[in-house]
Enzyme design. Structure first.
Site, short mmCIF file in Angstrom:
data_model
loop_
_atom_site.label_atom_id
_atom_site.label_comp_id
_atom_site.label_asym_id
_atom_site.label_seq_id
_atom_site.Cartn_x
_atom_site.Cartn_y
_atom_site.Cartn_z
N HIS A 9 27.73 52.46 50.09
CA HIS A 9 28.89 52.92 50.85
C HIS A 9 28.70 52.66 52.34
O HIS A 9 27.59 52.49 52.84
CB HIS A 9 29.12 54.42 50.61
CG HIS A 9 27.98 55.27 51.06
ND1 HIS A 9 27.77 55.59 52.39
CD2 HIS A 9 26.97 55.85 50.37
CE1 HIS A 9 26.67 56.34 52.48
NE2 HIS A 9 26.17 56.51 51.27
N GLU A 82 25.18 60.14 43.96
CA GLU A 82 23.86 60.19 44.58
C GLU A 82 23.01 61.30 43.96
O GLU A 82 23.53 62.28 43.41
CB GLU A 82 24.01 60.42 46.10
CG GLU A 82 22.71 60.47 46.88
CD GLU A 82 21.88 59.20 46.81
OE1 GLU A 82 21.33 58.89 45.72
OE2 GLU A 82 21.76 58.52 47.85
#
Length: 195
Positions: A9, A82
């Site tokens: 990201h 994550e």
């Protein structure tokens, strides 16, 4: 052959401050938004079949910005969220080193369960999208864990610092995932890849 481009990201304020994010849901900052735009422009030169994203907003927003250019099916997969870093989330590297010098963070996700979650995710991709070209927008910890597993520890967690919006390519060949390249940032403007 199934091909996956792993995309970290874009930058968040916590990335810029050196804070570990984990499951804390931090948005992209202006730099991260611009990095995602640059990813979309670069990836438009190749053919892709779909985008898979972590549900966390920094990854999802990166995927959405990339997809403004590509207009592909967008699939959210919890398997690629994550790792939860427990009590270390929100701390800088220096704060973590002082508070948890052994790097054993209370309440963090178990490493073996994290690894199993990622392996399950890759299996789902290969089973559902055989011979497809897949963009997977995720996180530094996720991508490093995958690279570490696929390289038998040569690269990845603890060894490789992945830059925001970097690209890493893996493909499924003869019943194994193989790393083609990792941490590619040539698509980013120099000021965006130096962070």
């Amino acid at each position: 052959m199934t091909i996956v481009c792993l995309i970290r990201h874009g930058e968040t304020d916590w990335n810029a401050q050196g804070k570990i994010q984990g499951k804390t849901d931090i948005p992209l900052n202006a730099t991260g938004t611009q990095q995602a735009v640059q990813c979309g422009a670069y990836l438009a030169a190749s053919d892709w079949d779909l985008i898979i994203t972590s549900p966390l907003q920094r990854a999802r927003r990166t995927a959405e910005i990339i997809n403004k250019t590509l207009e592909l099916p967008l699939v959210e997969m919890e398997e690629f969220a994550e790792k939860h870093f427990g009590d270390a989330e929100g701390l800088t590297f220096e704060e973590r080193a002082l508070t948890f010098p052994d790097r054993l963070y209370p309440n963090q996700e178990d490493n073996s369960l994290f690894s199993e979650r990622l392996a399950t995710g890759l299996k789902i991709i290969n089973d559902r999208y055989p011979d497809k070209r897949v963009l997977l927008v995720s996180h530094g910890g996720v991508i490093n864990a995958l690279l570490g597993k696929l390289s038998d520890g040569e690269i990845g967690s603890g060894k490789t610092r992945l830059l925001n919006a970097c690209l890493s390519h893996i493909h499924f060949d003869q019943n194994n995932w193989v790393i083609q390249n990792y941490n590619q940032v040539s698509h980013l403007e120099p000021s965006m890849s130096e962070r």
